[in-house]
Design a protein around this motif. Sequence first.
Motif, mmCIF file in Angstrom:
data_model
loop_
_atom_site.group_PDB
_atom_site.id
_atom_site.type_symbol
_atom_site.label_atom_id
_atom_site.label_comp_id
_atom_site.label_asym_id
_atom_site.label_seq_id
_atom_site.Cartn_x
_atom_site.Cartn_y
_atom_site.Cartn_z
ATOM 1 N N PHE A 97 33.856 17.691 49.905
ATOM 2 C CA PHE A 97 34.232 18.420 51.121
ATOM 3 C C PHE A 97 33.188 18.285 52.226
ATOM 4 O O PHE A 97 33.315 18.941 53.256
ATOM 5 C CB PHE A 97 34.435 19.906 50.806
ATOM 6 C CG PHE A 97 35.635 20.186 49.940
ATOM 7 C CD1 PHE A 97 36.913 20.155 50.472
ATOM 8 C CD2 PHE A 97 35.473 20.466 48.598
ATOM 9 C CE1 PHE A 97 38.011 20.419 49.673
ATOM 10 C CE2 PHE A 97 36.568 20.728 47.793
ATOM 11 C CZ PHE A 97 37.846 20.705 48.332
ATOM 12 N N LYS A 98 32.169 17.453 52.019
ATOM 13 C CA LYS A 98 31.104 17.320 53.010
ATOM 14 C C LYS A 98 31.292 16.057 53.843
ATOM 15 O O LYS A 98 31.855 15.068 53.363
ATOM 16 C CB LYS A 98 29.735 17.257 52.320
ATOM 17 C CG LYS A 98 29.285 18.542 51.666
ATOM 18 C CD LYS A 98 27.904 18.356 51.038
ATOM 19 C CE LYS A 98 27.412 19.639 50.386
ATOM 20 N NZ LYS A 98 26.081 19.459 49.782
ATOM 21 N N PRO A 99 30.795 16.067 55.092
ATOM 22 C CA PRO A 99 30.724 14.811 55.836
ATOM 23 C C PRO A 99 29.760 13.845 55.153
ATOM 24 O O PRO A 99 28.858 14.262 54.404
ATOM 25 C CB PRO A 99 30.192 15.243 57.210
ATOM 26 C CG PRO A 99 30.460 16.703 57.284
ATOM 27 C CD PRO A 99 30.381 17.216 55.882
ATOM 28 N N ILE A 100 29.932 12.564 55.397
ATOM 29 C CA ILE A 100 29.136 11.565 54.691
ATOM 30 C C ILE A 100 27.647 11.759 54.946
ATOM 31 O O ILE A 100 26.828 11.629 54.024
ATOM 32 C CB ILE A 100 29.573 10.152 55.127
ATOM 33 C CG1 ILE A 100 31.037 9.905 54.733
ATOM 34 C CG2 ILE A 100 28.677 9.088 54.491
ATOM 35 C CD1 ILE A 100 31.572 8.563 55.154
ATOM 36 N N GLU A 101 27.258 12.113 56.179
ATOM 37 C CA GLU A 101 25.837 12.245 56.489
ATOM 38 C C GLU A 101 25.189 13.450 55.818
ATOM 39 O O GLU A 101 23.952 13.535 55.732
ATOM 40 C CB GLU A 101 25.636 12.342 58.001
ATOM 41 C CG GLU A 101 26.340 13.499 58.681
ATOM 42 C CD GLU A 101 27.781 13.180 59.070
ATOM 43 O OE1 GLU A 101 28.412 14.009 59.740
ATOM 44 O OE2 GLU A 101 28.258 12.082 58.667
ATOM 45 N N GLU A 102 25.972 14.392 55.306
ATOM 46 C CA GLU A 102 25.408 15.576 54.666
ATOM 47 C C GLU A 102 25.415 15.507 53.142
ATOM 48 O O GLU A 102 24.814 16.358 52.493
ATOM 49 C CB GLU A 102 26.180 16.831 55.098
ATOM 50 C CG GLU A 102 26.029 17.201 56.562
ATOM 51 C CD GLU A 102 26.734 18.496 56.889
ATOM 52 O OE1 GLU A 102 27.183 19.180 55.934
ATOM 53 O OE2 GLU A 102 26.853 18.827 58.079
ATOM 54 N N ILE A 103 26.072 14.504 52.574
ATOM 55 C CA ILE A 103 26.242 14.482 51.125
ATOM 56 C C ILE A 103 24.904 14.384 50.404
ATOM 57 O O ILE A 103 24.633 15.120 49.454
ATOM 58 C CB ILE A 103 27.168 13.319 50.717
ATOM 59 C CG1 ILE A 103 28.600 13.609 51.180
ATOM 60 C CG2 ILE A 103 27.135 13.100 49.211
ATOM 61 C CD1 ILE A 103 29.583 12.505 50.872
#
Length: 297
Positions: A54-60
């Motif tokens: 459920f996270k954006p790619i930059e936050e994973i």
Amino acid sequence: MATMTETKAPAPARRSSERSAVAGGIKRFVFHLVLIIAALVMIYPLLWMLSASFKPIEEIFSDPGLIPSTWEWSNYSEGWNALPHPFEKYIFNSMIIVAGSIVGNLVSCSMAAYAFARLRFPMRGMLFAVMLGTIMLPIHVVIIPQYILFNNLGWVDTFWPLIVPKLLATDAFFVFLMVQFIRGLPRELDEAASIDGCGYWGTYLRIIMPLCMPALATTAIFTFIWTWNDFYSQLIYLRDVDLQTVPLALRLFMDSTGTTNWGALFAMSIVALGPIFGFFLAGQRYLVRGIATTGIK
């Protein structure tokens, strides 16, 4: 004085019993606390993957927390339609292989187990030992001759190499599991069936198989999980994208250039885990009974 002594005598015993109860309660609390901590440690990777889906790619990989700061619901829709076919196509292909494997193992392994456990035939002990010995053979030893055989039959790039061997009782572990279960059934049942006119097939179908439901359920659950997660065999035999399964589809999310849509990959990984959890929970009570009653603990 005698009366006072009689009334006060049980007091030390009561105090000792209370101390034992308190000590036992502390031990149980510590034991359950350790179990809870161990369970959280074991389940953390799954929770992290669920959160990452459920996270954006930059936050994973930059945010180690389990609660996303931004909920990226589009990861699931993007992952479902990111590959050459919708993800349901790969789920359907996996279901075909899983269904064929389960039916094959249930039929062939139960028949072989019944023969080893109940019938008398020449070289039974030696054949049973050879069958057990095949458990120690890794798949890498037999994959090349199997590939040559299936390639000569024209079965490469079809589902047949992944289903047909299951119809020949090639999974010795399940044969052994069912043999142990059938040996625990009273032989008087076979004698009663024989008196009533049942032959070997009648005894197998009407007596043994209904009583082997826990072992059959255990076989079905393990076959489902192992076949659903099988990557190596499916990678070798399935080259056509139209025939690829869930494990191969998840691999397609990883680009050879190093760019990977991690959000969509984790989202479809969660989707791929759904059937495993559902099938396991549906047959969990049979799984416990099947393992506990075969001596495999």
